[in-house]
Each structure stands twice: as structure tokens, then as C-alpha cells.
Design a protein around this motif. Structure first.
Motif, mmCIF file in Angstrom:
data_model
loop_
_atom_site.group_PDB
_atom_site.id
_atom_site.type_symbol
_atom_site.label_atom_id
_atom_site.label_comp_id
_atom_site.label_asym_id
_atom_site.label_seq_id
_atom_site.Cartn_x
_atom_site.Cartn_y
_atom_site.Cartn_z
ATOM 1 N N GLY A 7 -9.281 -3.413 -5.392
ATOM 2 C CA GLY A 7 -8.928 -4.256 -6.525
ATOM 3 C C GLY A 7 -8.871 -3.535 -7.852
ATOM 4 O O GLY A 7 -8.920 -4.173 -8.911
ATOM 5 N N ALA A 16 -0.957 -5.964 -2.775
ATOM 6 C CA ALA A 16 -2.088 -6.278 -1.883
ATOM 7 C C ALA A 16 -2.429 -5.130 -0.946
ATOM 8 O O ALA A 16 -3.124 -5.332 0.052
ATOM 9 C CB ALA A 16 -1.805 -7.555 -1.067
ATOM 10 N N GLY A 33 -10.974 -5.901 -2.963
ATOM 11 C CA GLY A 33 -9.620 -6.428 -2.998
ATOM 12 C C GLY A 33 -9.128 -6.741 -1.597
ATOM 13 O O GLY A 33 -9.863 -6.607 -0.620
ATOM 14 N N SER A 34 -7.898 -7.178 -1.541
ATOM 15 C CA SER A 34 -6.984 -7.162 -2.668
ATOM 16 C C SER A 34 -6.994 -8.436 -3.503
ATOM 17 O O SER A 34 -6.375 -8.496 -4.564
ATOM 18 C CB SER A 34 -5.561 -6.897 -2.174
ATOM 19 O OG SER A 34 -5.150 -7.924 -1.278
ATOM 20 N N SER A 60 -8.995 -8.886 2.722
ATOM 21 C CA SER A 60 -8.740 -9.025 1.290
ATOM 22 C C SER A 60 -9.228 -10.311 0.651
ATOM 23 O O SER A 60 -9.258 -10.412 -0.568
ATOM 24 C CB SER A 60 -7.242 -8.864 1.007
ATOM 25 O OG SER A 60 -6.848 -7.531 1.197
ATOM 26 N N SER A 77 -3.587 -1.704 -9.970
ATOM 27 C CA SER A 77 -2.650 -2.785 -10.231
ATOM 28 C C SER A 77 -1.903 -2.494 -11.517
ATOM 29 O O SER A 77 -2.395 -1.748 -12.382
ATOM 30 C CB SER A 77 -3.412 -4.115 -10.360
ATOM 31 O OG SER A 77 -2.570 -5.154 -10.794
ATOM 32 N N THR A 119 -4.062 -8.914 -8.287
ATOM 33 C CA THR A 119 -4.052 -8.380 -6.941
ATOM 34 C C THR A 119 -3.903 -6.863 -7.001
ATOM 35 O O THR A 119 -3.194 -6.330 -7.858
ATOM 36 C CB THR A 119 -2.898 -8.964 -6.100
ATOM 37 O OG1 THR A 119 -2.881 -8.319 -4.814
ATOM 38 C CG2 THR A 119 -1.540 -8.756 -6.753
ATOM 39 N N HIS A 120 -4.595 -6.173 -6.129
ATOM 40 C CA HIS A 120 -4.298 -4.759 -5.896
ATOM 41 C C HIS A 120 -2.795 -4.660 -5.659
ATOM 42 O O HIS A 120 -2.203 -5.534 -5.026
ATOM 43 C CB HIS A 120 -5.071 -4.281 -4.670
ATOM 44 C CG HIS A 120 -5.290 -2.804 -4.619
ATOM 45 N ND1 HIS A 120 -6.514 -2.226 -4.856
ATOM 46 C CD2 HIS A 120 -4.451 -1.784 -4.337
ATOM 47 C CE1 HIS A 120 -6.427 -0.910 -4.726
ATOM 48 N NE2 HIS A 120 -5.169 -0.616 -4.399
#
Length: 452
Positions: free
Chosen positions: A142, A137, A162-163, A187, A145, A133-134
Motif C-alpha cells: 500500500g 492493486a 495493501g492493496s 489485499s 501509488s 490502492t497500491h
């Protein structure tokens, strides 16, 4: 609306969960074999795509063995029994590390499952692992992270969106047949569109958020990413804790094509491709509608205020005590979020209520609204500017532009694969009235071709 094959492809690409379940019950396939196949594909593809951030083969295979044993005893827990499912890393799982994509939670293991994961286990699904996940979120690309950037299976130089980045990459590439994502501004639908999968954001509060790390309490949703609409429906039923109701109506369908440009610029080739996909799906029912142009600015303003204020509320102490642990881009967004005033938040809440009422009135005249899911194809990882028509615009603003309004208004929305533009997937978004999740899924499943 089938697609060609991605460059990086695994064994579940295009596979129907319905067909897998039939093979499982016919004895020509086992959950252990499916799970091992998924694990082997992750070992091969994940070094390229970075879709999964935590996998425990022993834990997953133990679940698969149990699923096979139950079937052998005549105990069938439903359509997802024995099916491997990937879980986004902002959703708690007691038996898998859950980092929320952030150094703040490196190595963290929750004490219990999120309620949506608990429901998956009760339905006999195999929790295969956690997907990238980014961070928290809080980003639509994306590529920010603790675990780096997820990569698009059609071109690993490009973002997934993303996310729910890893979940979309995992399904679109064929590492797994199903995945769970979350959607606060797009997302689920953004990465589904950019990677060539089906992504469904249910109506607000139709799937419980207990055990899902919050981004924005008034905008957060949980939903499925799948190969086919029917598979997304099966997963949604489990997440919502109920079967979908059958909808019947003899009235001619009324579908509004959201006028191009209502929410911002759209790549012309993508616009043509998606509009043609919409015509194939809806035929003469499709009619242009310009009403959204009048609401778009208010929708964007209200959503930004709500999301920023609620996101900062979640992270205020972390921003004060350990800001260095955030990705710099996410930290910058949170610094902007801190500037929202109380009166701005209250006005945004009032505007949100008014816009929900406006959409309810609009849906008195339409059964569904449709648009591109995302107005561009996937951009290179780390790119933050993209040229659309004659404008240079922010990548993040572009990918969110046609999805976020339906988080603000809480409406069900699905992104469907709509072909390729310059070799990269694009998505068609279909939006339903509040609470009309079942009708949306039923109608699209009937009209979509899901090979068995």
C-alpha cells in the motif's frame, strides 16, 4: 476481540453499522449528519493517513439528503440505507475520479459504476469517496501509488498493507464505518489485519467483478472492510445481491489450526497472541493440522504463475507504449510477469484445479481452518526486508504468505482483529470451505463480540 484505540482516530472507530442504522430510523441521527461527520474526519485525518484520494463533499451530501428524504417518505432501502461507504480506487464510480492508483489514469472518470457500487447505491448507501490502492492493486504494502503511501492509523510511519490500503486505514481509524476492497492475494485481509479491522474475502465469483479493474482474473475478489463481522455480513449481502442463508448444525465444530510455519516463518509473539485469540473463539474445537505443509509450495508456485501471466495480459500494451508511467517497483513486477511461458500458465491452471480438489477433501474433516492473517506487524513505509525469527525475508513475501493460498483455491476467508503485539494490530484468519460464506460469517458473528 476488541482493540485499544489507534493514535489517529475518528468518530466511526468501533462503531456498529447496526447501531447507526437503528439511530437513523429512530430519528436521532440523519444520513446528512453522518456524512458530514465523515467528511470532517477526512479533512482532519487524511493529511496524516492519506487514506482517501478523491472526495467530493457536494456529491456525497446530495446522496445523503436523498437518503434522508426517502426515509421521511417511508421508503427504506435496507440496513445500509444512508450509511457512508468508502470505495477502493480500482473500482469504477461514475461520479468520482477513479485512477486505479496509476499515472496512466490520472484524472480518469468512468462512464458508469461497477456493478458492486451500483448495488450499494440501490441499497441506499452513500458513496463517500475513493480510497488509495497500491498501483493497479499489484502490491501488498500500500505504499506504491500515484497518490503516494497510505499510512497506518496506529503508527503513521508504518504501512497499512495493501492493496486495499486506504479502505483499511479509513475504517480502522474511524473516518468511515464501512469500505469496499478487492483481494487477489490478500489485499483485503492484509491491511485489515495490519490496521485492526475486519476484512472478508468471499468465495470466488460470489461478488461480481464487472467494473473492477482486473489484476488477475482467476484470483480477483471483491469484499468488505468493517469494524464488526455483522457489518461485513450486511455489506456482503448487498454486494452478492442476496441474503445470507441461516445455517444450523448440531455437530461439534471441527477447527484446524494451520501448523505454525506451514506457509513461512511467523513472529513468535504474534503467533502466541493469535493462537490465544483462536482458542478464545473456538475453545476445544481447535486442533492443529499439518496437512497444509504438503501443499504450500505447490500453492505458491501455481499462484505466482497465474497472477503474473494474467497481470501482464492486462498491462502488455501499457508496458510497451508507456512503461515510464508505472511506479518503478510495479513495473519491475510486470517485467518479471512477462517471463511466464504459456506451458507454465497451463500447468498452473491444472495445479489450481487439483489444489481446489485437495482443499475440498480436507474440508471433509474440518469446518474451518485458522491461522495468523499476516505473520508480522506493520513495517515502516518503503521497508522491503524484515527479520522474522532468525531470517531476513522480503516484506511483500511475508505479508502475502498466509493469505494468497485462499485466492488460488477461491475459499472464503476473514481476518479478525486479534489484539496488539508491540502496540500494533494483528489478525486472526478464519477460512471456510468453498461456498460456505454464509456459515462462516454467521458463526463468527455469533462468537465475536460486536458492541452496539
Amino acid at each position: 476481540m476488541s482493540l485499544a484505540q489507534p493514535v489517529h482516530v475518528g468518530p466511526f472507530h468501533g462503531q456498529s453499522v447496526v447501531a447507526l442504522a437503528e439511530a437513523l430510523r429512530a430519528g436521532t441521527l440523519t444520513s446528512v449528519r453522518m456524512t458530514q461527520t465523515a467528511l470532517d474526519s477526512i479533512e482532519r485525518l487524511n493529511p496524516i493517513l492519506n487514506a482517501f484520494v478523491h472526495v467530493d463533499a457536494a456529491v456525497s451530501l446530495a446522496q445523503a439528503h436523498k437518503a434522508d428524504e426517502l426515509l421521511a417518505q417511508g421508503i427504506d432501502l435496507g440496513p445500509l440505507h444512508g450509511i457512508p461507504v468508502a470505495i477502493k480506487d480500482n473500482i469504477d464510480t461514475f461520479d468520482h475520479i477513479t485512477t486505479y492508483g496509476s499515472a496512466h489514469f490520472a484524472g480518469f472518470r468512468p462512464s458508469r459504476d461497477a456493478l458492486c457500487v451500483q448495488r450499494l447505491r440501490e441499497a441506499g448507501a452513500v458513496v463517500l469517496g475513493k480510497t488509495l490502492t497500491h498501483e493497479f492493486a499489484y502490491g501488498p504494502t500500500g505504499d506504491r501509488s500515484l497518490q503516494g503511501a497510505a499510512r497506518n492509523p496506529w503508527d503513521a510511519r508504518c504501512i497499512t498493507g495493501g492493496s486495499s490500503a486506504g479502505s483499511a486505514a479509513a475504517v480502522a481509524s474511524g473516518m468511515v464505518p464501512l469500505a469496499l476492497g478487492t483481494d487477489t492475494g490478500g489485499s483485503i485481509r492484509i491491511p485489515a489485519a495490519l490496521c485492526g479491522a475486519v476484512g472478508f474475502k468471499p468465495s470466488f465469483a460470489s461478488v461480481p467483478l464487472q467494473g473492477v479493474f482486473p489484476l488477475s482474473a482467476s484470483l480477483d475478489h471483491v469484499g468488505p472492510i468493517a469494524n464488526h463481522v455483522e457489518d461485513a455480513r450486511l455489506l456482503f449481502e448487498v454486494l452478492a445481491g442476496r441474503a445470507c442463508r441461516q445455517s444450523t448444525s448440531d455437530r461439534p465444530l471441527r477447527v484446524g489450526w494451520i501448523t505454525t510455519g506451514s506457509f513461512g516463518p511467523v513472529d513468535p509473539a504474534l503467533d502466541r497472541q493469535v493462537k490465544e485469540a483462536a482458542r478464545r473463539l473456538f475453545g476445544e474445537s481447535l486442533q492443529p493440522t499439518a496437512e497444509l505443509e504438503l501443499l504450500a509450495a505447490d500453492m505458491k508456485e501455481a499462484l505466482l504463475a497465474l497472477q503474473r501471466a494474467e497481470a501482464y495480459d492486462v498491462h502488455a500494451e501499457r508496458m510497451q507504449q508507456a512503461p515510464h508511467l508505472f511506479d518503478p517497483e510495479v513495473r519491475e513486477r510486470l517485467e518479471l510477469s512477462a517471463e511466464v511461458r504459456g506451458w507454465q500458465y497451463l500447468r498452473a491452471q491444472a495445479k489450481q484445479a487439483a489444489l481446489k480438489a485437495s482443499m475440498a477433501r480436507l474440508f471433509e474433516h474440518y469446518d474451518f481452518l485458522v491461522s495468523p492473517s499476516v505473520p508480522i506487524t506493520a513495517t515502516p513505509v518503503d521497508a522491503r526486508q524484515v527479520r522474522v525469527t532468525d531470517q531476513d525475508i522480503d516484506v511483500r513475501a511475508a505479508v502475502l504468505s498466509y493469505t494468497s493460498a485462499w485466492n488460488l483455491t477461491g475459499l472464503p476467508a476473514i481476518s479478525l482483529p486479534a489484539g496488539l503485539v508491540n502496540g500494533m494490530p494483528v489478525g486472526l484468519q478464519v477460512i471456510g470451505a468453498a461456498g460456505e460464506d454464509d456459515r462462516l460469517l454467521q458463526l463468527i458473528a455469533q462468537r465475536s463480540q460486536s458492541p452496539r
